[in-house]
Scaffold this motif. Sequence first.
Motif, short mmCIF file in Angstrom:
data_model
loop_
_atom_site.label_atom_id
_atom_site.label_comp_id
_atom_site.label_asym_id
_atom_site.label_seq_id
_atom_site.Cartn_x
_atom_site.Cartn_y
_atom_site.Cartn_z
N GLN A 132 0.88 -1.29 -0.01
CA GLN A 132 0.01 -0.01 0.01
C GLN A 132 0.84 1.14 -0.19
O GLN A 132 0.63 2.12 -0.81
N GLN A 133 1.90 1.18 0.53
CA GLN A 133 2.87 2.40 0.69
C GLN A 133 3.39 2.60 -0.77
O GLN A 133 3.53 3.88 -1.14
N GLN A 134 3.69 1.51 -1.26
CA GLN A 134 4.19 1.61 -2.53
C GLN A 134 3.38 2.17 -3.60
O GLN A 134 3.63 2.96 -4.67
N SER A 135 1.90 1.72 -3.38
CA SER A 135 0.98 2.22 -4.14
C SER A 135 0.79 3.69 -4.20
O SER A 135 0.68 4.42 -5.11
N GLY A 136 0.83 4.21 -2.85
CA GLY A 136 0.82 5.56 -2.67
C GLY A 136 1.94 6.50 -3.13
O GLY A 136 1.82 7.63 -3.70
N LEU A 137 3.05 5.97 -3.35
CA LEU A 137 4.35 6.61 -3.80
C LEU A 137 4.05 6.45 -5.30
O LEU A 137 4.30 7.44 -5.93
N SER A 138 3.85 5.46 -5.81
CA SER A 138 3.57 5.37 -7.34
C SER A 138 2.30 6.58 -7.84
O SER A 138 2.49 7.24 -8.72
N PHE A 146 9.02 -3.16 -1.84
CA PHE A 146 8.94 -1.80 -2.41
C PHE A 146 9.70 -1.80 -3.75
O PHE A 146 9.07 -0.66 -4.37
N TRP A 147 10.28 -2.49 -4.13
CA TRP A 147 10.99 -2.30 -5.40
C TRP A 147 10.88 -3.62 -6.15
O TRP A 147 11.77 -4.45 -6.56
#
Length: 531
Positions: free
Chosen positions: A402-408, A475-476
């Motif tokens: 979910q954090q990665q989606s927010g950054l994306s 994340f990556w």
Amino acid sequence: MTTERKQHLKQETKQFLKYLFYVHVGLVSLGLLVALVSVEVYERRYQTPPEWTFRSRNIFRAARKIEEPDYSASGIVEWPDIDNNYVSLLSRLEDPDVDGKDLELPANDQDRVWVFGLRRLGFTRKGLDISRKSEEWRRGYYAALMGAARAAEHLDEWVFDRSRGMSCPKEYMIGPSNPRPKPVPYGASSPPLEENCDPASEPPQTFYTKILTSTGFTSGQRLDAALAYGDYLDWKGLHESAEEMYDWGLDIAMGALPLEANHIVDTQTGIISSDATYVSNNLLKAANALAVYHAQTGRPSTALPIFLSVLRARKQLSLPHVPAPPREEHSRVEQFLSFAKWVLISPSYPPPPPTGDEAPIRNPKAICEEAAIMAHVGEILFASSQDRTQQSFAPDPKTLQQQQSGLSWTRDAVDISESTLSTMSLNDLDERQTCAECLRSGMENWSTMVRRILKEEQTITATTGHKIATRRSWFWSGQDVENAEVNEGKWDHELQLVNERLSHVQELLSREDALRKARGASLLGNGMIFS
């Protein structure tokens, strides 16, 4: 004294008086010329309805001029003077003997606001039927009401001292309702006494409800008043009343739709249907404002589906067909005549803007508004993942994703707004401001997200003594745990890239700000919807 000497003195005196008269005439003429040029300059900047009287037009221009932050050298906006100007203007516009011909006014004087120091009756609190007035008059009347509402918001905690005819914040007033008054600044007048004080302005709801209950305003004007009133109520902490006002704004937008509203919007949730065949600018604006309100009041799960439905509706809009402008070549004589016409002839009052009931098109401004929604979605996703991280020491894979989606989402919003801003025309100031605000907010969000992740990772590392490889693999791009060493310092590198891009964006926004100031405007940035 000889006769010749007397004649010489008389002649010299006459010459002196004649030249003195010429100098005075020249100075008076120069002053009038400067005054006329000043009136013309401000009329072109703040155009007024041509059917208003000169005095009413001058009051409106004065209020708009004082409202500009760069009008005063100190940068302090004198809201009491602005409020007085707008109230005086409304009194003139509702006076049948001045600018209020053909208006049906209430007969009861108790419905009218009596203005201190003003000889005429003042303005009424009730909504009026202005449908018989021209569109230009109604547009100017709406601008005066919204200006009075803005001034009233800034004077919400101010009092007016009748004994001295001055206004000041309520915190300096001496009286039972303020047992611990704040000391006045050095060099200021003595604080007022409560028995001599009245509220410095009518409450903002007087002007907002007047717009909402009057007949003759467009749905777009009524929607803007409802949303502004909702923002004010939210700022006052009256969240239930604010939500009702946002719902009212959604009702206004749906009431102007040509189709059945329930087939387009879920009236219970504010979510736009995926099968909607027609949406309007007002509907998108009202739904977006409702979603922002839910996000700011701690209900991201309610705001997120509204944001996504608005974004889906925007991406389904048709692209505009803009023909290439014909290339015209003008001779020097034609250019001079065009410039002379621009200088000597005042421009006509601008045509009426769209009412907001039209179906929008996916122009550059709409694309920037999509980017702003994407930034909000990214912020909601990231903030929700942060809440989960605080509840458990080690983040789970779902939280990391979910954090990665927010950054994306946030990165995409920054890329879209920056690329769109670079392709816009320099003359489209409003569209460029929308894109610049989205770019500013997106970059601030992106920088804040990376810093929080880096700080959280450093905290976990300092506590456990080793890094969590699973965190980096989520994340990556789903890298395996064995590649954790390759990702060492990944967030430090990303933070460096964000800082470099933030520096570039700040330079770009500085140029935008300079462009707007050169055109008589100022760019105001918006922050995150979550603090």
